[in-house]
Design an enzyme around this catalytic site. Structure first.
Site, mmCIF file in Angstrom:
data_model
loop_
_atom_site.group_PDB
_atom_site.id
_atom_site.type_symbol
_atom_site.label_atom_id
_atom_site.label_comp_id
_atom_site.label_asym_id
_atom_site.label_seq_id
_atom_site.Cartn_x
_atom_site.Cartn_y
_atom_site.Cartn_z
ATOM 1 N N ASP A 14 0.822 -1.225 0.000
ATOM 2 C CA ASP A 14 0.000 0.000 0.000
ATOM 3 C C ASP A 14 0.849 1.265 0.000
ATOM 4 O OD1 ASP A 14 -2.226 -1.566 0.357
ATOM 5 O OD2 ASP A 14 -2.616 -0.955 2.406
ATOM 6 N N CYS A 35 -15.699 -16.669 -11.246
ATOM 7 C CA CYS A 35 -16.963 -16.242 -10.637
ATOM 8 C C CYS A 35 -18.173 -16.908 -11.307
ATOM 9 C CB CYS A 35 -17.130 -14.727 -10.746
ATOM 10 S SG CYS A 35 -16.086 -13.824 -9.604
ATOM 11 N N CYS A 59 -22.304 -16.241 -10.739
ATOM 12 C CA CYS A 59 -22.554 -15.654 -9.413
ATOM 13 C C CYS A 59 -22.482 -14.121 -9.466
ATOM 14 C CB CYS A 59 -21.519 -16.184 -8.425
ATOM 15 S SG CYS A 59 -21.668 -15.496 -6.761
ATOM 16 N N CYS A 95 -21.946 -10.685 -4.576
ATOM 17 C CA CYS A 95 -21.328 -9.483 -4.000
ATOM 18 C C CYS A 95 -21.982 -8.222 -4.539
ATOM 19 C CB CYS A 95 -19.822 -9.475 -4.287
ATOM 20 S SG CYS A 95 -19.412 -9.738 -6.015
ATOM 21 N N CYS A 143 -24.077 -5.589 -1.672
ATOM 22 C CA CYS A 143 -23.408 -4.372 -1.174
ATOM 23 C C CYS A 143 -24.441 -3.402 -0.581
ATOM 24 C CB CYS A 143 -22.636 -3.703 -2.311
ATOM 25 S SG CYS A 143 -21.944 -2.117 -1.810
ATOM 26 N N CYS A 168 -18.433 3.322 -1.197
ATOM 27 C CA CYS A 168 -17.984 2.147 -0.438
ATOM 28 C C CYS A 168 -17.808 2.510 1.041
ATOM 29 C CB CYS A 168 -16.672 1.634 -1.026
ATOM 30 S SG CYS A 168 -15.978 0.246 -0.094
ATOM 31 N N CYS A 184 -19.353 -14.207 -0.425
ATOM 32 C CA CYS A 184 -18.654 -14.854 -1.550
ATOM 33 C C CYS A 184 -18.434 -16.338 -1.256
ATOM 34 C CB CYS A 184 -17.316 -14.158 -1.782
ATOM 35 S SG CYS A 184 -16.350 -14.936 -3.087
#
Ligand code: B12
Ligand code: SF4
Ligand code: SF4
Length: 383
Positions: A135, A189, A192, A195, A199, A215, A249
């Site tokens: 990061d 994925c 699916c 997610c 949210c 977010c 998930c």
């Protein structure tokens, strides 16, 4: 490579994969489009540097060693159908994202990457020029890890390790050594979309693309000022980050987590914090709460602001006195305004009247008047 892999697992890293230091071809334009669409919010640093080009950080880099460190969380896996039935937590505690429940991962990963560099130098039989990143540098870490084949990027934008989960943190070591690169994996994925639909703030523009401004991780951690009013009620009692798009998930089902394990330092030591304590946090208690934790990313005022929102969403009138005190006295006007908003959610009419009349900062008075008028509308509708 095999020696490096086993060195990584001795260091508590669950995955290691290598990619070249060439610029990322697809992710570069995707990043620029994302910035141009304004999705970074106030995170100005995300438009800086050449994030798709590792050599902008270390010009001599030939390879990027990507590693992952798994963490355990007390946040439960929730099959999508059961999300709506999740019992509402009535205790006055705020939830922490899983990655922040143990020690701060940044120094842990950084030191392991340095140790990996030493091992590589021994194997190469020469000094290695290396640069660890966690990061800490302008780099698209997920896209690099995906190109290395460490995992694939799911529709929630997170890197998911094969046979494992997305509950992992990424780090990279840029080195001036040519190493055999891995091959990217196929997206697994399938049909699916758990997610995307789960949210709480509808932050996904579509598969793989997040509008960070919506977010909860951005709103509770990165955003310094006021949280947009229309999003506050959607945050629930989360005070630092959010795990919903991971909790639903299938790759994070308990059996997968058990298979991967977790670094002991990142194992959860606390998954919640008292909301009243956060609202009233003094400087010295703040230092002990954030010490050696990823929580040090947020200020005392941000934690108090987040606690005020969570208390508003909890809606328990027994917290009226604490919120009223914060609305009148907190050293941050942002916290005072959020505490006023929370009083509106609690239906504290007398306190709102007082705040709208008193010699309060303008933001507090405006919020008190607005909350009061909403409250009176609600009362009129109910009668
Ligand atoms: C800024 C940031 C955030 C922001 C923005 C998130 C975002 N999606 O961009 C906020 C604060 C919202 C955030 C939230 C979280 N974050 Co964060 N974050 C970062 C940081 C510092 C930069 C990310 C960035 O550059 N974003 C800009 C976008 C454009 O880049 P990107 O999504 O990373 O890359 C995508 C594009 O390049 C695209 N792409 C690539 N090729 C192509 C091709 C095509 C055709 C298309 C369409 C797209 C595409 O796919 C990539 C992956 O999605 C990284 C560390 C780092 N330096 O990378 C950590 C990082 C991504 N975060 C991390 C974590 C853990 C989280 C949270 C889970 C924390 C939490 N529990 O609250 C949430 C998850 C939210 C989510 N679903 O993404 C981990 C992810 C680990 C993993 N398994 O993937 C990272 C890698 C930190 C780390 N060192 O481990 N984060
Ligand atoms: S972390 Fe939470 S708010 Fe952010 S995208 Fe995932 S589910 Fe949505
Ligand atoms: S929830 Fe479903 S769509 Fe989202 S990342 Fe996981 S597998 Fe992919």
């Amino acid at each position: 490579m095999r020696e490096l892999q086993s060195a990584a697992s001795r260091l508590g890293l669950s995955q290691l994969a290598v990619t070249s230091a060439e610029p990322l071809e697809l992710a570069g334009p995707a990043w620029q489009g994302w910035i141009a669409a304004g999705r970074r919010g106030a995170m100005d640093y995300l438009s800086e540097g050449q994030r798709a080009d590792p050599r902008s950080i270390l010009p001599q880099a030939r390879s990027v060693i990507c590693v992952a460190m798994p963490y355990a969380t007390n946040t439960p896996f929730i099959p999508l159908g059961r999300l709506a039935q999740k019992p509402v937590e009535r205790k006055a505690v705020g939830e922490l994202a899983g990655y922040a429940q143990g020690q701060d991962y940044h120094p842990l990963l950084w030191n392991r990457l340095l140790a990996l560099g030493d091992i590589l130098a021994d194997l190469a039989g020469r000094p290695v020029l290396g640069r660890p990143c966690v990061d800490t540098a302008p780099l698209l870490e997920r896209a690099l890890a995906a190109r290395a084949g460490l995992g694939f990027v799911g529709k929630n934008g997170l890197l998911i390790a094969p046979g494992g989960s997305s509950l992992l943190l990424l780090g990279e070591l840029l080195v001036d050594v040519e190493l055999p690169p891995g091959a990217p994996m196929k997206d697994r994925c399938g049909e699916c979309t758990n997610c995307l639909s789960a949210c709480p703030t509808a932050a996904f523009v579509g598969p793989y693309v997040l509008d960070a401004r919506r977010c909860i991780a951005y709103l509770t951690i990165e955003l310094q000022g006021p949280i947009p009013r229309d999003l506050r009620a959607l945050i629930g009692t989360r005070v630092f980050g959010c795990d919903v798009c991971q909790s639903v998930c299938p790759f994070n089902a308990p059996n997968a987590q058990a298979r991967v394990g977790s670094a002991p330092e990142l194992t959860s030591r606390r998954s919640t914090l008292s909301l009243i304590e956060l609202l009233e946090l003094g400087a010295s208690r703040y230092r002990s709460v954030v010490r050696r934790s990823a929580l040090r990313r947020v200020s005392r005022a941000q934690l108090a602001r987040n606690a005020a929102v969570a208390l508003g969403n909890l809606g328990d009138p027994q917290h009226t006195a604490s919120l009223y005190r914060a609305a009148q006295e907190h050293s941050s006007v942002v916290v005072r305004e959020h505490a006023t908003w929370a009083l509106g959610r609690l239906g504290a009419e007398c306190e709102l009247r007082a705040l709208s009349a008193e010699a309060q900062p303008e933001a507090v008075r405006v919020e008190a008047c607005r909350s009061l008028s909403e409250l009176l509308d609600r009362t009129a509708d109910a009668t």
